[in-house]
Design an enzyme around this catalytic site. Structure first.
Site, PDB file in Angstrom:
ATOM      1  N   GLY A  46       0.877  -1.177   0.000  1.00 32.82           N
ATOM      2  CA  GLY A  46       0.000   0.000   0.000  1.00 32.82           C
ATOM      3  C   GLY A  46       0.903   1.212   0.000  1.00 32.82           C
ATOM      4  O   GLY A  46       1.886   1.253  -0.733  1.00 32.82           O
ATOM      5  N   GLU A  47       0.627   2.156   0.852  1.00 36.04           N
ATOM      6  CA  GLU A  47       1.488   3.340   0.968  1.00 36.04           C
ATOM      7  C   GLU A  47       2.035   3.363   2.386  1.00 36.04           C
ATOM      8  O   GLU A  47       1.281   3.535   3.347  1.00 36.04           O
ATOM      9  CB  GLU A  47       0.646   4.588   0.647  1.00 36.04           C
ATOM     10  CG  GLU A  47       1.465   5.812   0.352  1.00 36.04           C
ATOM     11  CD  GLU A  47       2.549   5.582  -0.702  1.00 36.04           C
ATOM     12  OE1 GLU A  47       2.229   5.065  -1.788  1.00 36.04           O
ATOM     13  OE2 GLU A  47       3.719   5.895  -0.414  1.00 36.04           O
ATOM     14  N   SER A  48       3.338   3.174   2.519  1.00 32.66           N
ATOM     15  CA  SER A  48       3.919   2.997   3.858  1.00 32.66           C
ATOM     16  C   SER A  48       3.703   4.223   4.748  1.00 32.66           C
ATOM     17  O   SER A  48       3.507   4.083   5.961  1.00 32.66           O
ATOM     18  CB  SER A  48       5.412   2.670   3.754  1.00 32.66           C
ATOM     19  OG  SER A  48       6.095   3.644   3.000  1.00 32.66           O
ATOM     20  N   CYS A  79       6.268  -5.374   0.636  1.00 33.38           N
ATOM     21  CA  CYS A  79       6.409  -4.086  -0.055  1.00 33.38           C
ATOM     22  C   CYS A  79       6.318  -2.912   0.934  1.00 33.38           C
ATOM     23  O   CYS A  79       7.259  -2.716   1.702  1.00 33.38           O
ATOM     24  CB  CYS A  79       5.398  -3.995  -1.187  1.00 33.38           C
ATOM     25  SG  CYS A  79       5.885  -2.803  -2.440  1.00 33.38           S
ATOM     26  N   ARG A 108      13.182   3.032  -0.465  1.00 31.63           N
ATOM     27  CA  ARG A 108      11.841   3.010  -1.071  1.00 31.63           C
ATOM     28  C   ARG A 108      11.938   3.191  -2.589  1.00 31.63           C
ATOM     29  O   ARG A 108      12.873   3.805  -3.080  1.00 31.63           O
ATOM     30  CB  ARG A 108      10.973   4.140  -0.526  1.00 31.63           C
ATOM     31  CG  ARG A 108      10.626   4.005   0.928  1.00 31.63           C
ATOM     32  CD  ARG A 108       9.785   5.189   1.382  1.00 31.63           C
ATOM     33  NE  ARG A 108       8.431   5.133   0.866  1.00 31.63           N
ATOM     34  CZ  ARG A 108       7.623   6.189   0.779  1.00 31.63           C
ATOM     35  NH1 ARG A 108       8.027   7.374   1.139  1.00 31.63           N
ATOM     36  NH2 ARG A 108       6.398   6.053   0.328  1.00 31.63           N
ATOM     37  N   ILE A 136       5.869  -3.823  -7.412  1.00 34.51           N
ATOM     38  CA  ILE A 136       5.110  -2.602  -7.720  1.00 34.51           C
ATOM     39  C   ILE A 136       5.702  -1.457  -6.891  1.00 34.51           C
ATOM     40  O   ILE A 136       5.526  -1.422  -5.674  1.00 34.51           O
ATOM     41  CB  ILE A 136       3.607  -2.782  -7.393  1.00 34.51           C
ATOM     42  CG1 ILE A 136       3.022  -3.986  -8.131  1.00 34.51           C
ATOM     43  CG2 ILE A 136       2.831  -1.507  -7.747  1.00 34.51           C
ATOM     44  CD1 ILE A 136       1.645  -4.409  -7.649  1.00 34.51           C
ATOM     45  N   ARG A 137       6.402  -0.559  -7.540  1.00 35.51           N
ATOM     46  CA  ARG A 137       7.087   0.555  -6.836  1.00 35.51           C
ATOM     47  C   ARG A 137       7.751   0.029  -5.551  1.00 35.51           C
ATOM     48  O   ARG A 137       7.533   0.528  -4.445  1.00 35.51           O
ATOM     49  CB  ARG A 137       6.097   1.689  -6.534  1.00 35.51           C
ATOM     50  CG  ARG A 137       5.551   2.316  -7.806  1.00 35.51           C
ATOM     51  CD  ARG A 137       4.907   3.674  -7.576  1.00 35.51           C
ATOM     52  NE  ARG A 137       3.881   3.638  -6.560  1.00 35.51           N
ATOM     53  CZ  ARG A 137       3.943   4.292  -5.402  1.00 35.51           C
ATOM     54  NH1 ARG A 137       4.969   5.050  -5.123  1.00 35.51           N
ATOM     55  NH2 ARG A 137       2.971   4.197  -4.538  1.00 35.51           N
ATOM     56  N   HIS A 172       5.066  -8.883  -4.085  1.00 33.52           N
ATOM     57  CA  HIS A 172       3.695  -9.138  -3.623  1.00 33.52           C
ATOM     58  C   HIS A 172       3.310 -10.603  -3.849  1.00 33.52           C
ATOM     59  O   HIS A 172       2.734 -10.927  -4.890  1.00 33.52           O
ATOM     60  CB  HIS A 172       2.714  -8.253  -4.410  1.00 33.52           C
ATOM     61  CG  HIS A 172       2.758  -6.820  -4.054  1.00 33.52           C
ATOM     62  ND1 HIS A 172       1.890  -6.244  -3.146  1.00 33.52           N
ATOM     63  CD2 HIS A 172       3.555  -5.831  -4.480  1.00 33.52           C
ATOM     64  CE1 HIS A 172       2.163  -4.958  -3.034  1.00 33.52           C
ATOM     65  NE2 HIS A 172       3.161  -4.673  -3.833  1.00 33.52           N
ATOM     66  N   GLU A 174       0.944 -12.192  -2.712  1.00 32.77           N
ATOM     67  CA  GLU A 174      -0.518 -12.365  -2.721  1.00 32.77           C
ATOM     68  C   GLU A 174      -1.104 -12.158  -4.120  1.00 32.77           C
ATOM     69  O   GLU A 174      -2.274 -12.406  -4.345  1.00 32.77           O
ATOM     70  CB  GLU A 174      -1.164 -11.413  -1.696  1.00 32.77           C
ATOM     71  CG  GLU A 174      -1.306  -9.949  -2.101  1.00 32.77           C
ATOM     72  CD  GLU A 174      -0.005  -9.141  -2.067  1.00 32.77           C
ATOM     73  OE1 GLU A 174       1.078  -9.733  -1.888  1.00 32.77           O
ATOM     74  OE2 GLU A 174      -0.092  -7.913  -2.259  1.00 32.77           O
TER      75      GLU A 174
END
Ligand code: GLN
Length: 193
Positions: A46-48, A79, A108, A136-137, A172, A174
């Site tokens: 997500g967004e840390s 991530c 990051r 992903i990023r 990821h 998942e």
């Protein structure tokens, strides 16, 4: 045994599905009370920065730290979750919130614009066959203490590592149908429960 997926922001349902496909009881964790009832916790992508601020605001961060340090909880960060676990974050925002539990230095968004999102075959230390890893990023681990074991590596840095009851992956697991990483984490939870 029950395993939780931190559910304040990010890719929650895919982790719950994977845990259930491994025949494990899986619950979404939104508050301290539900955290008390699990022996493992997945910190999703997500967004840390957002996840970090929310877990402090909800009072979850201190409980996660305490239970991880007394070894009654296993933690798996994917991530953004890896970023939250890191003791040190490079390229973060000022005062970036973190759990700071793992002896790793994480960068990051380490793959640059060209490779912002990609998938690749990856050798994972304890698996016989490579896995398909989706990035992903994603962050990478630039440095780690001798207490941390690297489990997978790309030219940019370490992308999976374990330190006792802590597991972190840049990618990821998942998002593919492969259940091996979740099974690996479930084993870690069994060891401490
Ligand atoms: N770049 C994001 C961060 O640092 C992580 C991206 C992800 O979890 N897919 O929070």
């Amino acid at each position: 045994m029950r395993i939780g997926v931190l559910s304040v922001q990010g890719a929650v349902s895919e982790h719950l599905d994977h845990l259930r496909r491994c025949d494990t009881e899986a619950v979404a964790i939104k508050n301290v009370k539900s955290l008390d009832e699990v022996s493992g916790l997945i910190l999703p992508g997500g967004e840390s920065t957002t996840i970090g601020k929310l877990i402090e605001a909800f009072g979850l961060a201190d409980s996660i730290r305490r239970r991880t340090r007394d070894k009654s909880l296993a933690l798996f960060g994917t991530c953004a979750g890896m970023v939250l676990l890191a003791g040190e974050i490079t390229d973060g925002i000022i005062n970036q919130p973190k759990l700071g539990l793992m002896d790793i230095v994480v960068k990051r968004n380490a793959f640059g614009r060209q490779r912002e999102s990609f998938e690749t075959a990856l050798d994972f230390k304890t698996f016989n066959e490579p896995l398909t890893a989706v990035f992903i990023r994603a962050p990478v681990i630039l440095k780690m203490s001798h207490e941390v074991t690297a489990l997978a590596q790309l030219p940019e840095g370490v992308v999976a590592a374990r330190q006792g009851n802590l597991l972190a992956t840049s990618f990821h697991p998942e998002l593919t149908s492969d259940l091996r990483i979740h099974q690996y984490f479930i084993e870690m939870c069994r060891e401490i429960s």
